[in-house]
Design a protein around this motif. Structure first.
Motif, PDB file in Angstrom:
ATOM      1  N   LEU A   1      64.766 121.180  -8.503  1.00 37.72           N
ATOM      2  CA  LEU A   1      64.969 119.922  -7.781  1.00 37.72           C
ATOM      3  C   LEU A   1      66.053 120.183  -6.749  1.00 37.72           C
ATOM      4  O   LEU A   1      67.154 120.604  -7.104  1.00 37.72           O
ATOM      5  CB  LEU A   1      65.383 118.797  -8.730  1.00 37.72           C
ATOM      6  CG  LEU A   1      65.651 117.431  -8.079  1.00 37.72           C
ATOM      7  CD1 LEU A   1      64.354 116.850  -7.525  1.00 37.72           C
ATOM      8  CD2 LEU A   1      66.270 116.457  -9.081  1.00 37.72           C
ATOM      9  N   ARG A   2      65.727 119.935  -5.508  1.00 40.66           N
ATOM     10  CA  ARG A   2      66.630 120.265  -4.416  1.00 40.66           C
ATOM     11  C   ARG A   2      67.039 118.994  -3.688  1.00 40.66           C
ATOM     12  O   ARG A   2      66.181 118.176  -3.337  1.00 40.66           O
ATOM     13  CB  ARG A   2      65.919 121.220  -3.464  1.00 40.66           C
ATOM     14  CG  ARG A   2      66.745 121.725  -2.302  1.00 40.66           C
ATOM     15  CD  ARG A   2      65.873 122.623  -1.459  1.00 40.66           C
ATOM     16  NE  ARG A   2      66.553 123.116  -0.275  1.00 40.66           N
ATOM     17  CZ  ARG A   2      65.938 123.513   0.828  1.00 40.66           C
ATOM     18  NH1 ARG A   2      64.627 123.455   0.905  1.00 40.66           N
ATOM     19  NH2 ARG A   2      66.625 123.966   1.858  1.00 40.66           N
ATOM     20  N   ILE A   3      68.339 118.854  -3.494  1.00 41.69           N
ATOM     21  CA  ILE A   3      68.858 117.704  -2.758  1.00 41.69           C
ATOM     22  C   ILE A   3      69.651 118.243  -1.574  1.00 41.69           C
ATOM     23  O   ILE A   3      70.658 118.929  -1.748  1.00 41.69           O
ATOM     24  CB  ILE A   3      69.768 116.810  -3.629  1.00 41.69           C
ATOM     25  CG1 ILE A   3      69.104 116.497  -4.978  1.00 41.69           C
ATOM     26  CG2 ILE A   3      70.097 115.516  -2.890  1.00 41.69           C
ATOM     27  CD1 ILE A   3      70.020 115.789  -5.971  1.00 41.69           C
ATOM     28  N   GLN A   4      69.177 117.945  -0.399  1.00 38.17           N
ATOM     29  CA  GLN A   4      69.858 118.408   0.805  1.00 38.17           C
ATOM     30  C   GLN A   4      70.845 117.350   1.286  1.00 38.17           C
ATOM     31  O   GLN A   4      70.644 116.148   1.104  1.00 38.17           O
ATOM     32  CB  GLN A   4      68.837 118.697   1.896  1.00 38.17           C
ATOM     33  CG  GLN A   4      67.906 119.856   1.564  1.00 38.17           C
ATOM     34  CD  GLN A   4      66.868 120.091   2.642  1.00 38.17           C
ATOM     35  OE1 GLN A   4      65.975 119.278   2.846  1.00 38.17           O
ATOM     36  NE2 GLN A   4      66.980 121.202   3.347  1.00 38.17           N
ATOM     37  N   GLN A   5      71.917 117.825   1.927  1.00 36.98           N
ATOM     38  CA  GLN A   5      72.903 116.935   2.546  1.00 36.98           C
ATOM     39  C   GLN A   5      73.294 115.810   1.593  1.00 36.98           C
ATOM     40  O   GLN A   5      73.118 114.629   1.903  1.00 36.98           O
ATOM     41  CB  GLN A   5      72.347 116.370   3.858  1.00 36.98           C
ATOM     42  CG  GLN A   5      72.024 117.451   4.874  1.00 36.98           C
ATOM     43  CD  GLN A   5      71.369 116.886   6.131  1.00 36.98           C
ATOM     44  OE1 GLN A   5      70.538 115.981   6.038  1.00 36.98           O
ATOM     45  NE2 GLN A   5      71.760 117.410   7.268  1.00 36.98           N
ATOM     46  N   VAL A   6      73.821 116.196   0.453  1.00 38.61           N
ATOM     47  CA  VAL A   6      74.122 115.210  -0.593  1.00 38.61           C
ATOM     48  C   VAL A   6      75.111 114.162  -0.093  1.00 38.61           C
ATOM     49  O   VAL A   6      75.984 114.429   0.738  1.00 38.61           O
ATOM     50  CB  VAL A   6      74.658 115.881  -1.868  1.00 38.61           C
ATOM     51  CG1 VAL A   6      73.595 116.784  -2.485  1.00 38.61           C
ATOM     52  CG2 VAL A   6      75.951 116.637  -1.604  1.00 38.61           C
ATOM     53  N   VAL A   7      74.945 112.952  -0.648  1.00 38.35           N
ATOM     54  CA  VAL A   7      75.859 111.841  -0.399  1.00 38.35           C
ATOM     55  C   VAL A   7      76.397 111.368  -1.748  1.00 38.35           C
ATOM     56  O   VAL A   7      75.870 111.736  -2.801  1.00 38.35           O
ATOM     57  CB  VAL A   7      75.148 110.682   0.335  1.00 38.35           C
ATOM     58  CG1 VAL A   7      74.581 111.160   1.658  1.00 38.35           C
ATOM     59  CG2 VAL A   7      74.033 110.088  -0.523  1.00 38.35           C
TER      60      VAL A   7
END
Lengths: 114, 113
Positions: free
Chosen positions: A77-83
């Motif tokens: 599971l990949r999350i780009q540019q996390v907030v």
């Protein structure tokens, strides 16, 4: 018989970085599910994958999130540019089939975005 | 859409006593599965008990049993002879004959020594 494995167990990222969460299903299981748990809430379905196929990603945010389950290796599971709002526990579950099968959960990955 | 409701955010029980956790759900389907999961402080999700909707007999697992009322769409969990190790969050979950689990918001169970 090892259960569902997830790593890392804890992950700290700064805003804008990428988070990669890994899940190895139980032996003999070819179906993987990802869920997200926000603080003080139940788990919410994100995505369902079989080997090399995304079956249902209706619970996954349209942007920045992606998932894969390659022929070899764990599901990612990949999350780009996390907030900061991505901070949560992410659980992976697996089952040997689809219909009528209990899903077995991994220990989760706690993501903290600073 | 299916929903699962756990109306008790927190419950307390004296050690060795019995406690019942409530769960109601809403669905128009006739075939489905219901689960209770335990989440201790380690945050691991542990399957406690499972019930198939087509089975009239209530499921039991040692000290854990359910009261499944299909017509009322109620699925409560009874824990007998409560132990300190039972302290955890308990989640009720619904699954249709496909795959997607729908979880309630959980009940935090405290066990008092």
């Amino acid at each position: 018989n090892a259960g569902v494995m997830q790593n890392p167990r804890h992950l700290v990222r700064r805003r804008g970085q990428e988070a990669r969460l890994r899940c190895s299903p139980m032996k003999g299981h070819s179906h993987v599910y990802w869920y997200r748990q926000l603080p003080e809430e139940g788990l919410k379905f994100m995505v369902y994958l079989q080997k090399e196929n995304i079956i249902d990603e209706s619970g996954m945010p349209k942007e920045r999130f992606s998932a894969e389950f390659p022929k070899e290796g764990p599901s990612i599971l990949r999350i780009q540019q996390v907030v900061r709002g991505d901070s949560a526990a992410y659980f992976c579950a697996s089952s040997p089939g689809q219909l009528g099968e209990t899903q077995y959960f991994g220990p989760g990955t706690r993501l903290l975005v600073l | 859409a299916q929903t699962v409701t756990q109306s008790q955010p927190e419950m307390s029980v004296q050690e060795a006593e019995t406690v019942t956790l409530s769960c109601t759900y809403d669905t128009s389907e006739s075939d489905y599965y219901l689960f209770w999961y335990k989440q201790p402080p380690s945050r691991q999700m542990i399957l406690v008990i499972r019930q198939e909707a087509y089975k009239q007999q209530n499921a039991t697992e040692n000290r854990f049993s359910v009261n499944f009322q299909k017509a009322a769409k109620s699925f409560s969990l009874k824990i007998s002879d409560s132990q300190l190790g039972d302290a955890a969050m308990y989640f009720c979950a619904y699954r249709s004959d496909t795959y997607k689990y729908i979880f309630g918001t959980g009940t935090r169970l405290k066990v008092l020594a």
